[in-house]
Design an enzyme around this catalytic site. Structure first.
Site, short mmCIF file in Angstrom:
data_model
loop_
_atom_site.label_atom_id
_atom_site.label_comp_id
_atom_site.label_asym_id
_atom_site.label_seq_id
_atom_site.Cartn_x
_atom_site.Cartn_y
_atom_site.Cartn_z
N GLY A 201 17.33 -50.36 21.55
CA GLY A 201 16.78 -49.53 22.61
C GLY A 201 17.84 -49.17 23.62
N GLY A 203 19.66 -48.98 27.60
CA GLY A 203 19.96 -49.89 28.70
C GLY A 203 18.90 -49.89 29.78
N GLU A 245 33.64 -56.86 29.95
CA GLU A 245 34.79 -56.19 29.34
C GLU A 245 34.56 -54.71 29.55
OE1 GLU A 245 36.97 -54.08 27.42
OE2 GLU A 245 36.06 -54.75 25.55
N CYS A 279 39.06 -49.08 24.56
CA CYS A 279 39.23 -49.42 25.97
C CYS A 279 40.62 -49.94 26.30
CB CYS A 279 38.17 -50.43 26.41
SG CYS A 279 38.10 -51.89 25.37
#
Length: 468
Positions: A201, A203, A245, A279
């Site tokens: 689903g 957030g 992170e 990232c």
């Protein structure tokens, strides 16, 4: 191939979702390649109950039991490697070679790495008359991103269950199909029912329920810095551990005695692998100012040689993962042009309608501009000139982020001294190999906490002193 799913993994069973499934888009063709469940807060609550019920038994399991379960899970993932590659190509748009050699390989290595670390570490030490023990934090909410979906799941879930925690995982709704396959691997493994639960689903629904639940004892999140700050605030109010992170704007520093061609080629690859959606990628290349023009030409040639196109073919870069990401990257490049930077891109050759962006080499940007300061998350490399080593370090540290970095020099000791001056979680010297046993994480706006290896296990433990 179409993957149609509409379940959540709860207490060791696939439970059919009550609502209608949500389509999953192929970012290269814009076709629907499968469906996923659109979970609710109620689904997350049931999963939390299952994880809570499994916690007493799993937290008291031995290191040997956890080690065996992790190795079996890794073996089950390996059995599904070919299908996992196909799913990652379809839902993320990553080329087959990258999916196999980076995404899937790292996922298996993560799990095996945690098992190896368990075999070398004791959760108990003696200090005087005190027995100091490391105990599992409890039920952990793991919220993972779309850019490395299976690796990030393994990095979080593997570390948590190695520590004796139980988990409720919310994978990204952009790349959920690979998480279903990992769920299948979990069910086929010896990991006990309820130790890992997966709720699919958004957030706003599932994620919000997880981070707000009083029955969640810790949170591990990878994603945007904006969302990470919000989760950190919630964790602070609840006084629970939060590992984050987040973003990065890492710099690759080339010193004046480096092998220039090797350093530039590596930096171009770092900035563009996974279509730049990494990232820790080095997206800034800081070089001696007198060499900036030469470096720009080398970088431009390297970027132009990268093949962009259908990820089912032998290409280097596929599309970006979504329309939102495409709009962000192209918008930032256009803004950079308007503010005086020089942006060089090759023409696209693919006929596919997806979210393709050719690699971009940017120079002449103001160090304070958005393209030099903000995470683009696309195949973009910004070149900056520095008068000397001190200015190179200052430019590298002139960023809100501190996740990765690189230093290049013919003298490894000199490079290491420069690496020590960088405010960042990890630094590669002369293109050193990525070490999945070393702690991974950042400083400043790149987050807090560490993943992978023994440090990734310790992140999910707390200390207790027992005086005897």
């Amino acid at each position: 191939m179409n993957w149609t799913r509409n379940e959540h993994l709860i207490a060791g069973e696939w439970v059919t979702n009550a609502g209608h499934p949500t389509p999953v888009e192929n970012p290269a063709t814009l076709e629907t390649v499968g469906t996923t469940a659109a979970g609710t807060g109620a689904d997350a609550a049931v999963a939390i109950e299952a994880a809570s019920a499994a916690l007493p038994g799993w937290s008291l399991s031995s290191s040997e039991e956890r080690q065996a379960a992790l190795l079996d899970l890794a073996a089950q993932v390996r059995l599904r490697a070919n299908e996992l590659v196909a799913i990652l190509v379809a839902e993320l748009g990553t080329p087959e070679r990258v999916a196999r050699d980076i995404h899937v390989a790292a996922t298996i290595a993560d799990l095996e790495g945690f098992a190896d670390a368990l075999g070398k570490f004791s959760f108990e030490t003696e200090i005087g008359n005190s027995l100091v023990v490391r105990e599992a934090l409890g039920v952990v909410a793991c919220i993972t991103p779309w850019n490395y979906p299976t690796h990030q799941i393994a990095a979080k879930v593997g570390g948590a269950i190695a520590a004796g925690c139980t988990v409720v995982l919310k994978p990204s709704e952009v790349t959920p199909l690979s998480a279903y396959l990992l769920g299948d691997a979990l069910l086929a493994s010896t990991v006990p029912a309820g130790v890992v639960n997966i709720v699919f689903g958004t957030g706003d629904t599932v994620g919000q329920t997880l981070v707000m639940s009083r029955d969640i004892d810790a949170i591990s999140f990878t994603g945007s810095t904006t969302v990470g700050r919000s989760i950190a605030e919630i964790g602070a109010r609840r006084m629970i551990p939060v590992a984050l992170e987040l973003g990065g704007k890492s710099a690759s520093i080339v010193l004046d005695d480096a092998d220039l061609e090797t350093a530039v080629a590596w930096s171009v690859r770092s900035a563009t692998v996974n279509s730049g959606q990494t990232c820790s990628a080095c997206t800034r290349l800081i070089v001696p100012a007198k060499l900036a023009d030469q470096v720009t030409e080398l970088a431009r040639e390297g970027a132009a040689a990268l093949r962009v196109g259908d990820p089912q073919l032998d290409v280097d870069l596929g599309p970006l993962a979504s329309r939102a990401q495409y709009d962000r990257v192209t918008g930032m490049l256009e803004s950079a042009r308007r503010t005086g930077a020089v942006v060089r891109q090759a023409d696209l050759t693919t006929d596919l309608p997806g979210y393709f962006v050719p690699p971009a080499i940017v120079n002449g940007a103001d160090p304070a501009s958005a393209i030099a300061q903000e995470e683009v998350f696309g195949p973009v490399l910004v070149i900056q000139g520095a008068a000397d080593t001190s200015e190179a370090v200052r430019l590298a540290n002139f960023s809100p982020y501190g996740l990765g970095g690189a230093v290049w020099s013919s003298d490894p000791d000199r490079a290491t001294l420069v690496a020590r001056r960088l405010r960042t979680g990890q630094v590669d010297i002369n293109g050193a190999a990525w070490n999945l046993q070393a702690p991974f994480g950042g400083t400043k706006s790149s987050g807090s906490g560490r993943e992978l290896g023994i440090h990734g296990i310790l992140e999910f433990t707390e200390l207790k002193s027992i005086q005897r």
